[in-house]
Design an enzyme around this catalytic site. Structure first.
Site, short mmCIF file in Angstrom:
data_model
loop_
_atom_site.label_atom_id
_atom_site.label_comp_id
_atom_site.label_asym_id
_atom_site.label_seq_id
_atom_site.Cartn_x
_atom_site.Cartn_y
_atom_site.Cartn_z
N LYS A 61 0.82 -1.21 0.00
CA LYS A 61 0.00 0.00 0.00
C LYS A 61 0.86 1.26 0.00
CE LYS A 61 -4.32 -1.37 0.13
NZ LYS A 61 -5.53 -0.76 -0.41
N ASP B 47 -8.31 0.54 6.65
CA ASP B 47 -8.18 -0.57 7.60
C ASP B 47 -6.80 -0.52 8.24
OD1 ASP B 47 -10.59 -2.06 7.35
OD2 ASP B 47 -9.95 -2.73 5.38
C1 PLP Z 1 -1.94 -5.98 3.14
C2 PLP Z 1 -3.11 -5.88 2.25
N1 PLP Z 1 -3.30 -6.82 1.32
C3 PLP Z 1 -4.34 -6.75 0.46
C4 PLP Z 1 -5.26 -5.72 0.53
C5 PLP Z 1 -6.39 -5.67 -0.45
O1 PLP Z 1 -6.26 -4.61 -1.33
P1 PLP Z 1 -7.53 -3.98 -2.06
O2 PLP Z 1 -8.42 -3.41 -0.98
O3 PLP Z 1 -6.98 -2.96 -2.97
O4 PLP Z 1 -8.21 -5.10 -2.75
C6 PLP Z 1 -5.10 -4.73 1.50
C7 PLP Z 1 -6.05 -3.62 1.62
O5 PLP Z 1 -5.99 -2.81 2.52
C8 PLP Z 1 -4.00 -4.80 2.38
O6 PLP Z 1 -3.79 -3.87 3.32
#
Ligand code: PLP
Length: 406
Positions: A86, A129
């Site tokens: 992110k 989150d």
């Molecule tokens: C560590 C991690 N992996 C995967 C995701 C999923 O990403 P997306 O919400 O863009 O599908 C998030 C989303 O916050 C995340 O923090």
């Protein structure tokens, strides 16, 4: 070796087929997720202090155990010291937003502080989150503007503190993640703040597109490794397993790969937490669906009941299978990654780093006599599977507790 870490083998909670054989990159997407969009991020982000491509690990021992040709794991735990992929998206979008406010100056002028005084009183805001907010807060700190972050009641204290340490003002809202997105949009509109959201909604998609362009850097790094260093990493993957919350990561990844690989795209498998199966529900219905989050998943970043429409636009065209995974074996998977026994060294993988691994084991070890899932997903001894280790120990206290449990 797997039996040492998993008391029972993972199984898919649910799965539905998507659209196989997506064909060449469609013109409808080429204007939304263009080579220019990704190229701008790929020129800018490598200039940031501390940039280095994250490692692509070869899990050779797991591949042997599962009867596959290879398993690659993109390890995002070290990304810019923020612990997740992110870091690429939110921070980049903050800089683009501020550049837009400065008469569309170069993003590099924001990064290098040319307009530091002028942006000092601007406010960027986001709902999160945890990981997206950390990226936005970090971007705001680099650029020198103010930052307001909205988190829901279940976001851990550790994740809240990490954002505060980066200078963000963090506000807790009632309800879940989707509610926090709405609160952030409403309050920001009242105050004239700049919302930097990782999810799109009607009338708001330019900034999430920039966020996703930032994620594309991760896919671009992999393409460099697999296409120009073939002897090191072997042929391109046949399967790609992507975890999804709102779908931004998965869609950015697919668009960037599809743009370059065309009809050589790997098979795409999207995995969600079974407590937040909004993409699977959408695939089943053939149109965007919202699901209610009744219980939060341990995979905090995947706890989203509403898909990003921008992401759906990509994913409904190129996903072969949508699957869901339960929480129960996530801690075992984290300990298994940390053990180093999979090949590729000991890996610090947080909760959201595990669903791809769990999905792969569930399909490849399919307990059915006829190995129906293996056939249905096209996995055999020639398959090379790419997994995304999307985070490390993003809340070190929770991570430690899981490592020492059992
Ligand atoms: C560590 C991690 N992996 C995967 C995701 C999923 O990403 P997306 O919400 O863009 O599908 C998030 C989303 O916050 C995340 O923090």
């Amino acid at each position: 070796m797997l039996a040492k870490y998993f008391k029972s083998m993972p199984v898919l909670s649910d799965h539905v087929s998507g659209r196989p054989d997506p064909g060449p990159y469609p013109a409808a997407l080429a204007s939304v997720f263009s080579a220019e969009l990704f190229g701008a991020a790929e020129r800018e982000i490598p200039q940031w202090p501390g940039y280095a491509p994250t490692p692509l690990r070869e899990m050779d021992r797991l591949a042997d155990e599962l009867g596959l040709a290879g398993i690659l794991y993109k390890d995002e735990s070290g990304r810019f010291g923020l612990g997740s992929f992110k870091a690429l998206g939110g921070a980049y979008a903050v800089m683009r937003v501020l550049a837009g406010q400065m008469d569309h100056c170069a993003v590099s002028d924001i990064r290098t502080g040319v307009h530091r005084q002028a942006v000092a009183n601007m406010v960027v805001s986001a709902a999160t989150d945890g990981n997206h907010g950390r990226s936005v807060a970090w971007g705001a700190q680099q650029a020198g503007c103010r930052c307001r972050i909205y988190i829901h009641r279940d976001v851990s204290l550790g994740r809240q503190r990490a954002m505060e340490e980066l200078g963000a003002e963090v506000v807790r809202t009632a309800g879940d993640y989707d509610d926090s997105v709405r609160v952030c949009a409403r309050v920001s509109a009242q105050h004239g703040w700049h919302v930097v959201s990782d999810t799109s909604y009607p009338g708001y998609d330019q900034i999430p597109r920039d966020v996703m362009a930032g994620y594309g850097v991760m896919a671009a790094e992999i393409l460099v490794e697999i296409l120009t260093e073939v002897p090191a990493q072997g042929p391109a993957p046949s399967h790609l397993i992507l975890q999804a919350g709102v779908g931004g990561l998965a869609a950015a990844f697919c668009a960037r790969l599809w743009l370059q690989l065309g009809t050589n795209m790997p098979k795409v498998i999207i995995v969600e937490a079974d407590r937040a199966p909004s993409l699977l529900a959408s695939a089943r219905a053939g149109a965007l669906q919202t699901v209610a989050i009744e219980q939060e998943t341990i995979m905090a970043g995947l706890s989203c009941g509403e898909v990003s429409p921008l992401a759906w636009d990509v994913l409904h065209r190129c996903t072969d299978h949508f699957v869901t995974m339960a929480d129960d074996l996530v801690p075992s998977a984290m300990r298994c990654l940390a053990s180093g026994e999979l090949g590729g060294g000991a890996i610090e993988g947080g909760e959201c780093a595990t669903p791809g691994l769990l999905t792969l084991i569930a399909i490849a070890r399919d307990g059915a006599h006829d190995r129906r899932l293996r056939r249905e997903f096209g996995l055999d001894e020639t398959s090379r599977v790419l997994l995304i280790g999307s985070e490390g120990a993003t809340d070190p206290n929770i991570y430690q507790a899981i490592m020492t449990a059992e």
